[in-house]
Design a protein around this motif. Sequence first.
Motif, short mmCIF file in Angstrom:
data_model
loop_
_atom_site.label_atom_id
_atom_site.label_comp_id
_atom_site.label_asym_id
_atom_site.label_seq_id
_atom_site.Cartn_x
_atom_site.Cartn_y
_atom_site.Cartn_z
N TYR A 1 48.75 28.90 -15.72
CA TYR A 1 48.39 29.15 -16.98
C TYR A 1 49.26 30.56 -17.19
O TYR A 1 49.86 30.43 -18.28
CB TYR A 1 46.92 29.69 -17.21
CG TYR A 1 46.85 29.92 -18.55
CD1 TYR A 1 46.41 29.18 -19.56
CD2 TYR A 1 46.56 31.48 -18.84
CE1 TYR A 1 46.27 29.73 -20.93
CE2 TYR A 1 46.21 31.82 -20.09
CZ TYR A 1 46.04 30.92 -21.14
OH TYR A 1 45.84 31.77 -22.39
N ILE B 1 39.17 21.30 -19.15
CA ILE B 1 40.15 22.20 -18.78
C ILE B 1 39.85 23.52 -19.55
O ILE B 1 39.91 24.65 -18.73
CB ILE B 1 41.55 21.79 -18.97
CG1 ILE B 1 42.01 20.57 -18.11
CG2 ILE B 1 42.59 22.83 -18.89
CD1 ILE B 1 42.02 20.90 -16.66
N LEU C 1 44.71 27.14 -11.08
CA LEU C 1 44.78 27.14 -12.54
C LEU C 1 45.23 27.99 -13.20
O LEU C 1 45.70 28.06 -14.25
CB LEU C 1 43.24 26.76 -12.80
CG LEU C 1 43.03 26.35 -14.32
CD1 LEU C 1 43.67 25.22 -14.78
CD2 LEU C 1 41.46 26.30 -14.39
N TYR D 1 45.93 17.66 -14.78
CA TYR D 1 45.00 17.20 -14.10
C TYR D 1 44.41 15.90 -14.17
O TYR D 1 43.34 15.69 -13.44
CB TYR D 1 43.85 18.35 -14.12
CG TYR D 1 44.11 19.66 -13.29
CD1 TYR D 1 43.94 20.00 -11.94
CD2 TYR D 1 44.63 20.84 -13.96
CE1 TYR D 1 43.94 21.26 -11.36
CE2 TYR D 1 44.93 22.05 -13.32
CZ TYR D 1 44.60 22.10 -11.86
OH TYR D 1 44.84 23.23 -11.32
N LEU E 1 47.78 21.35 -19.25
CA LEU E 1 46.81 21.11 -18.10
C LEU E 1 46.01 20.13 -18.19
O LEU E 1 45.69 19.46 -16.98
CB LEU E 1 46.22 22.44 -18.12
CG LEU E 1 46.67 24.04 -17.95
CD1 LEU E 1 45.94 25.08 -18.22
CD2 LEU E 1 47.21 23.97 -16.39
#
Length: 209
Positions: free
Chosen positions: A142, A163, A138, A156, A152
Amino acid sequence: MLCPVADDDATLLAAWRDGDTRAGSRLFDRHYTRLARFFRNKVGDEHYDLTQQTMLTCLERCDQLRDDQRFAAFLLGVARNVLLHHYRTRARKLDKLDFGVSAVADLAPGGSTILARRHEHKLLLEALRALPLEQQILLELYYWEELRGGDLARFYGLPEGTIRTRLRAARQALEGTLPKVARQLGIEVTNAADNLETWAREVRPLLEV
């Protein structure tokens, strides 16, 4: 078959699926660096094989690419699945492997293989590897792929609020891990949390070799 005149990702992917190997090569070359960034700090030299596997899997699953989804995001989603499968097949106790808990530092001990000349860059790379794998993924999406809340969330398939909560938790975990890893490496560093954005920006090119 000749490579299509249009060279957007969707056109190249469709042509590759129809047997145009030149289109596949162009698509692979375009996104190789992105895949290298994704895998380098998680599997080391094995990133070559996993990159190839990811591209072939994309070819097999390209019919799952939604009209509103960028190929790059689709590619990274496949890369994530390839990575998790890679570690599942290596684990001895599959039922106990939890990527929300298990870290690369535990799954593949030995430290990062990326050559970092500055101590703070080495610190960041090792601290990320010490996080649970899902948090590492993650944060690297980013910092290095510059995917933000909405991107994101689509990646996902989760609400953006969820998130953002996970991002905060992952960043807090990283900030808490940095001092511990610094002590292990014998590195003295101050204001690490304030420098994360800068360090991440500086480390990004190291992952593209």
